[in-house]
Design an enzyme around this catalytic site. Structure first.
Site, short mmCIF file in Angstrom:
data_model
loop_
_atom_site.label_atom_id
_atom_site.label_comp_id
_atom_site.label_asym_id
_atom_site.label_seq_id
_atom_site.Cartn_x
_atom_site.Cartn_y
_atom_site.Cartn_z
N THR A 234 -11.36 13.30 4.35
CA THR A 234 -11.67 13.39 5.78
C THR A 234 -11.12 14.69 6.36
O THR A 234 -11.82 15.38 7.12
CB THR A 234 -11.08 12.18 6.54
OG1 THR A 234 -11.23 11.01 5.74
CG2 THR A 234 -11.77 11.98 7.86
N GLU B 143 2.47 17.24 3.98
CA GLU B 143 1.78 16.76 5.20
C GLU B 143 2.80 16.37 6.27
O GLU B 143 2.62 16.66 7.45
CB GLU B 143 0.89 15.55 4.85
CG GLU B 143 -0.30 15.92 3.99
CD GLU B 143 -1.07 14.73 3.44
OE1 GLU B 143 -2.25 14.89 3.15
OE2 GLU B 143 -0.49 13.65 3.28
N LYS C 9 0.40 7.30 4.02
CA LYS C 9 -0.36 8.44 3.51
C LYS C 9 0.11 8.72 2.08
O LYS C 9 1.09 8.17 1.62
CB LYS C 9 -0.12 9.67 4.40
CG LYS C 9 -0.79 9.53 5.75
CD LYS C 9 -0.62 10.75 6.63
CE LYS C 9 -0.89 12.07 5.99
NZ LYS C 9 -2.21 12.17 5.34
N GLY C 10 -0.64 9.61 1.39
CA GLY C 10 -0.16 10.06 0.09
C GLY C 10 -1.02 9.69 -1.09
O GLY C 10 -0.64 9.95 -2.24
C1 5RP Z 1 -3.36 12.80 0.95
C2 5RP Z 1 -3.48 11.89 2.10
C3 5RP Z 1 -4.84 11.68 2.68
O1 5RP Z 1 -4.86 12.23 3.96
C4 5RP Z 1 -5.18 10.22 2.69
O2 5RP Z 1 -5.11 9.74 1.36
C5 5RP Z 1 -6.58 9.95 3.25
O3 5RP Z 1 -7.54 10.51 2.43
P1 5RP Z 1 -9.09 10.33 2.67
O4 5RP Z 1 -9.41 11.01 3.95
O5 5RP Z 1 -9.73 11.00 1.47
O6 5RP Z 1 -9.40 8.86 2.70
O7 5RP Z 1 -2.53 11.32 2.59
O8 5RP Z 1 -2.06 12.83 0.46
#
Ligand code: 5RP
Length: 232
Positions: free
Chosen positions: A33, A108, A99-100
């Site tokens: 995203t 982040e 997150k992560g």
């Molecule tokens: C990466 C993150 C991402 O922002 C989180 O996993 C969301 O990812 P996506 O937008 O692909 O669903 O924390 O470390």
């Protein structure tokens, strides 16, 4: 990815780029995203000759931002972040996050921490009543500390697993050269503040994926293409 979900992510990504103003310093998040938002920012820079500086949160977002023509800085050159945007794996009603999934949570968190505004971009599937209900909590560790940190996570009621590489043998290695433990909590995390404190007090933990009281705004993209704006 299902078409509706992709449209929802795109709607949230486009919405955050409407909040960007000329001269801003922006934290550039990581994940699918955040990548859509980086691409949308690149298009706006090209079209409107907007002057902004991006501070990336991973090698992945740095490479994408360069490819999109976004001028880049670091926290040394551009320490005052006006707005950081990023995705999330889970978001509760208090706008607390996990997150992560992309193993970028340490950078982040560093970039988001000093930001005047931290805007999260999700689709509705990421909203939960309790953090940890669907996704494990990622914990970034110094490799030699894996066993004691796993013991600490078990004492907190979690089932820890070392994250293994895909298209790479052995553990996932983060942008910092550390490893990631994914900690699954059976019934979610009952007290995120205690888990936060306990992990940060454990030697060998670099950081974890709980982002408590950090998001100022959450943009929830809907399958219809509309966006719900939640504010702290
Ligand atoms: C990466 C993150 C991402 O922002 C989180 O996993 C969301 O990812 P996506 O937008 O692909 O669903 O924390 O470390």
């Amino acid at each position: 990815m299902a078409e509706g979900r992709k449209q929802a992510k795109m709607a949230a990504a486009e919405a955050v780029i409407h909040l960007v103003e000329d001269g801003m310093t922006l934290g550039l998040g990581t994940g699918s995203t955040a990548s859509l938002a980086i691409e949308a920012l690149g298009r706006r820079i090209e079209k409107e000759k907007l002057r902004v500086t991006g501070v990336p949160t991973s090698f992945a977002s740095e490479r994408l931002a360069r490819a999109c023509g976004i001028p880049l800085g670091t926290l040394d050159t551009n320490g005052d972040i006006d707005l950081a945007f990023d995705g999330a794996d889970e978001c509760d009603s208090g706008l607390n996050l996990i997150k992560g999934r992309g193993a970028a949570h340490t950078r982040e968190k560093i970039v988001a921490f000093g930001a005047s505004r931290f805007v999260i971009l999700i689709d509705a599937s990421k909203r939960v009543d309790r953090l940890g209900s669907h996704m494990p909590l990622p914990v970034e560790v110094v490799p030699m500390a894996v066993s004691p940190v796993m013991a600490c996570l078990r004492a907190l009621g979690a089932h820890p697993e070392l994250r293994m590489g895909v298209k790479k043998d052995g553990p996932v290695v983060t942008d910092q050269g550390f490893w990631v433990i994914d900690a699954q909590f059976d019934a979610g995390i009952s007290d995120p503040a205690i888990v936060d404190r306990t992990l940060l007090d454990t030697p060998g933990v670099l950081d974890h994926g709980l982002f408590l009281d950090m998001a100022t705004d959450v943009l929830v993209g809907l399958d219809s293409g509309d966006v719900e704006h939640l504010r702290r």
